[in-house]
Enzyme design. Structure first.
Site, PDB file in Angstrom:
ATOM      1  N   GLU A 174       0.563  -1.538   0.042  1.00  0.00           N
ATOM      2  CA  GLU A 174      -0.372   0.430  -0.374  1.00  0.00           C
ATOM      3  C   GLU A 174       1.053   0.887   0.027  1.00  0.00           C
ATOM      4  OE1 GLU A 174      -3.648  -1.801   2.105  1.00  0.00           O
ATOM      5  OE2 GLU A 174      -2.612  -1.125   3.051  1.00  0.00           O
ATOM      6  N   CYS A 232       3.423   8.311   1.035  1.00  0.00           N
ATOM      7  CA  CYS A 232       3.904   7.831   2.033  1.00  0.00           C
ATOM      8  C   CYS A 232       4.239   6.553   0.867  1.00  0.00           C
ATOM      9  CB  CYS A 232       2.971   7.888   3.271  1.00  0.00           C
ATOM     10  SG  CYS A 232       3.997   6.312   4.258  1.00  0.00           S
ATOM     11  N   CYS A 259       6.906  -6.541   7.276  1.00  0.00           N
ATOM     12  CA  CYS A 259       8.107  -6.328   8.718  1.00  0.00           C
ATOM     13  C   CYS A 259       7.949  -6.845   9.493  1.00  0.00           C
ATOM     14  CB  CYS A 259       7.872  -4.883   8.576  1.00  0.00           C
ATOM     15  SG  CYS A 259       8.995  -3.678  10.085  1.00  0.00           S
ATOM     16  N   CYS A 272       7.511  -4.642  15.837  1.00  0.00           N
ATOM     17  CA  CYS A 272       6.944  -3.937  16.588  1.00  0.00           C
ATOM     18  C   CYS A 272       5.803  -4.265  17.197  1.00  0.00           C
ATOM     19  CB  CYS A 272       6.906  -2.115  16.252  1.00  0.00           C
ATOM     20  SG  CYS A 272       8.615  -2.027  15.898  1.00  0.00           S
ATOM     21  N   CYS A 279       1.846  -2.034  15.641  1.00  0.00           N
ATOM     22  CA  CYS A 279       1.944  -1.968  14.624  1.00  0.00           C
ATOM     23  C   CYS A 279       1.891  -3.400  13.768  1.00  0.00           C
ATOM     24  CB  CYS A 279       3.226  -1.630  13.812  1.00  0.00           C
ATOM     25  SG  CYS A 279       3.510  -1.820  11.650  1.00  0.00           S
ATOM     26  N   CYS A 309      -0.774   5.935  10.441  1.00  0.00           N
ATOM     27  CA  CYS A 309       0.695   5.463  10.084  1.00  0.00           C
ATOM     28  C   CYS A 309       0.281   3.932  11.548  1.00  0.00           C
ATOM     29  CB  CYS A 309       1.190   5.427  11.585  1.00  0.00           C
ATOM     30  SG  CYS A 309       1.852   7.329  10.665  1.00  0.00           S
TER      31      CYS A 309
HETATM   32  N1  SAH Z   1       9.022   0.329   9.534  1.00  0.00           N
HETATM   33  C1  SAH Z   1       9.397   2.303   9.803  1.00  0.00           C
HETATM   34  C2  SAH Z   1       8.922   2.822   8.976  1.00  0.00           C
HETATM   35  C3  SAH Z   1       7.132   2.773   9.197  1.00  0.00           C
HETATM   36  S1  SAH Z   1       6.633   2.834  10.470  1.00  0.00           S
HETATM   37  C4  SAH Z   1       9.560   2.564  10.760  1.00  0.00           C
HETATM   38  O1  SAH Z   1       8.934   1.781  12.013  1.00  0.00           O
HETATM   39  O2  SAH Z   1       9.887   3.759  11.873  1.00  0.00           O
HETATM   40  C5  SAH Z   1       6.168   4.409  10.481  1.00  0.00           C
HETATM   41  C6  SAH Z   1       5.562   5.250  11.950  1.00  0.00           C
HETATM   42  O3  SAH Z   1       4.247   4.632  12.258  1.00  0.00           O
HETATM   43  C7  SAH Z   1       6.465   4.940  12.861  1.00  0.00           C
HETATM   44  O4  SAH Z   1       6.617   5.443  13.077  1.00  0.00           O
HETATM   45  C8  SAH Z   1       5.816   3.824  13.491  1.00  0.00           C
HETATM   46  O5  SAH Z   1       6.388   4.371  14.951  1.00  0.00           O
HETATM   47  C9  SAH Z   1       4.542   4.511  13.662  1.00  0.00           C
HETATM   48  N2  SAH Z   1       2.779   3.821  14.076  1.00  0.00           N
HETATM   49  C10 SAH Z   1       3.066   1.624  13.666  1.00  0.00           C
HETATM   50  N3  SAH Z   1       1.999   1.867  14.597  1.00  0.00           N
HETATM   51  C11 SAH Z   1       0.991   2.708  14.845  1.00  0.00           C
HETATM   52  C12 SAH Z   1      -0.096   3.014  15.140  1.00  0.00           C
HETATM   53  N4  SAH Z   1      -1.060   1.858  15.320  1.00  0.00           N
HETATM   54  N5  SAH Z   1      -0.230   3.809  15.399  1.00  0.00           N
HETATM   55  C13 SAH Z   1       0.820   5.300  15.616  1.00  0.00           C
HETATM   56  N6  SAH Z   1       1.574   5.410  14.802  1.00  0.00           N
HETATM   57  C14 SAH Z   1       1.936   3.582  13.889  1.00  0.00           C
HETATM   58 FE1  SF4 Z   2       7.838  -2.291  10.774  1.00  0.00          FE
HETATM   59 FE2  SF4 Z   2       5.751  -1.383  12.042  1.00  0.00          FE
HETATM   60 FE3  SF4 Z   2       8.484  -1.743  13.694  1.00  0.00          FE
HETATM   61 FE4  SF4 Z   2       7.564   0.236  11.468  1.00  0.00          FE
HETATM   62  S1  SF4 Z   2       6.565  -0.181  13.321  1.00  0.00           S
HETATM   63  S2  SF4 Z   2       9.490  -1.230  11.691  1.00  0.00           S
HETATM   64  S3  SF4 Z   2       6.462  -1.085   9.655  1.00  0.00           S
HETATM   65  S4  SF4 Z   2       6.679  -2.947  12.775  1.00  0.00           S
END
Ligand code: SAH
Ligand code: SF4
Length: 346
Positions: free
Chosen positions: A90, A103, A110, A114, A117, A335
């Site tokens: 996406e 974006c 991934c 995390c 996420c 995000c």
């Molecule tokens: N993997 C990279 C880029 C993709 S995630 C990273 O982690 O930076 C992009 C951003 O979205 C990151 O700052 C992450 O902390 C945030 N993010 C992930 N899941 C989220 C959620 N459920 N709500 C708000 N921000 C989130």
């Molecule tokens: Fe991967 Fe989501 Fe963590 Fe970014 S926030 S590193 S996309 S698992």
């Protein structure tokens, strides 16, 4: 056959030399593809017929096909692409006053896992090629070119995936984004977001690309960060910050620290105080991102009053602090909500 989209400048030059052609045709070819948006070698009228024929024999031109477009109430558009192997990725387009930001994704899924996420829950399916990375920009640009004059002014590499975990293809794609012969996007308008892969950050700073770097910090204590971001077991907060202290920044540039606010996990006053201490002396701005909820998540969004207090504390300590607006939440385009539609059926 090789896709000409995403194919590096240096490698085009090498190919031409191998064919006994002049290397200056490289910039002509790039200009046709990325500037004039030519879709075929036929159109490249300042190249000889024989060179065009040779290109046609050896390269194809293809962009990721758009499978679905979801338009949000706030104008955000989420694009779902179906790749050649059937994988879905996406991209999210966010229009705003004076700029239009896209974006983009760098991986299918991934592996950083995390816990807050949705993409992280997919695990890593595979890396995207440079063609698939830069192809998202070209496909969206083409889709929107009739709607607005400059559909994409800014690119944020913050979609699905950990960009630095797909290092080589990412760097190839960024080089083409910022190359004066190719896409010509100013490096000030490209932002790479990472969960903090220390070794890769050290390598990336030597590439001389000077795009903006955003770091997903997300916690002020190692115990909390490890719980929500397993990468912290490998690289502690201290190690990450030490690496960033010496990150080379041009005069007017600064780092971005992203901080996802999770209710009662990392949103306390003490967290704000620790964050202020940790980031003291950094040329930086802070983006607070209130957690975007999704099904199957145990986390909750912070209270609005908490977000404001957290921001005000840091503002009073002279930090530049933004609260990231939730864009496209009604289409799961915000995000951390990107996981490709297929995930919901999986
Ligand atoms: N993997 C990279 C880029 C993709 S995630 C990273 O982690 O930076 C992009 C951003 O979205 C990151 O700052 C992450 O902390 C945030 N993010 C992930 N899941 C989220 C959620 N459920 N709500 C708000 N921000 C989130
Ligand atoms: Fe991967 Fe989501 Fe963590 Fe970014 S926030 S590193 S996309 S698992």
């Amino acid at each position: 056959m090789q896709n000409i989209v995403g194919f590096p400048e240096e490698e085009i030059k090498e190919t031409l030399t191998k064919w006994g052609e002049k290397p200056f045709h490289t910039s002509q070819i790039l200009t046709w593809i990325y500037h004039h948006k030519a879709r075929s070698f036929e159109a490249m009228t300042n190249l000889s017929k024989s060179l065009r024929a040779r290109l046609l024999e050896n390269f194809h031109y293809s962009l990721p096909p758009i499978k679905k477009k979801s338009v949000s109430r706030d104008g955000t558009i989420k694009y779902l692409f179906e790749l050649e192997d059937g994988s879905d990725i996406e991209s999210v387009w966010m229009p705003s006053e004076g700029r239009n930001t896209l974006c983009i994704s760098t991986q299918v899924g991934c592996r950083m896992a995390c816990t807050f996420c949705l993409t992280g829950q997919l695990g890593l399916k595979r890396n995207l090629s440079s063609a698939e990375i830069i192809g998202q920009i070209m496909a969206v640009d083409r889709d929107l070119e009739e709607l607005t004059e400059n559909p994409i002014s800014n690119v944020v590499i913050m979609g699905m995936g950990e960009p630095l975990d797909n290092y080589d293809e990412l760097v190839k794609a960024i080089r083409l984004m910022v190359s004066p012969h190719a896409m010509k996007i100013s490096n000030r308008k490209v932002t790479l977001s990472t969960s903090g892969l220390v070794d890769k950050i050290k390598r990336f700073e030597k590439e001389d690309l000077h795009v903006n770097l955003a770091i997903s910090l997300n916690a002020t204590e190692n115990s909390t960060r490890t719980e929500i971001m397993p990468i912290n077991k490998k690289h502690t907060i201290e190690e990450l910050l030490e690496t960033l202290r010496t990150y080379p920044l041009k005069a007017t540039r600064r780092l971005t620290f992203e901080y996802v606010l999770l209710k009662e996990i990392n949103d306390s006053h003490e967290d704000a105080v620790r964050l202020g201490k940790m980031l003291h002396g950094f040329k930086c701005k802070i983006n607070l991102i209130p957690f975007n909820a999704f099904d199957r998540s145990d986390f909750q969004s912070p209270l609005e009053s908490r977000v404001t207090e957290f921001q005000n504390y840091l503002l009073a300590r002279n930090f530049t602090v933004f609260v990231r607006k939730n864009r496209g939440t009604d289409i799961l385009g915000a995000c951390g909500q990107l996981a490709a539609e297929s995930f919901s059926v999986a």
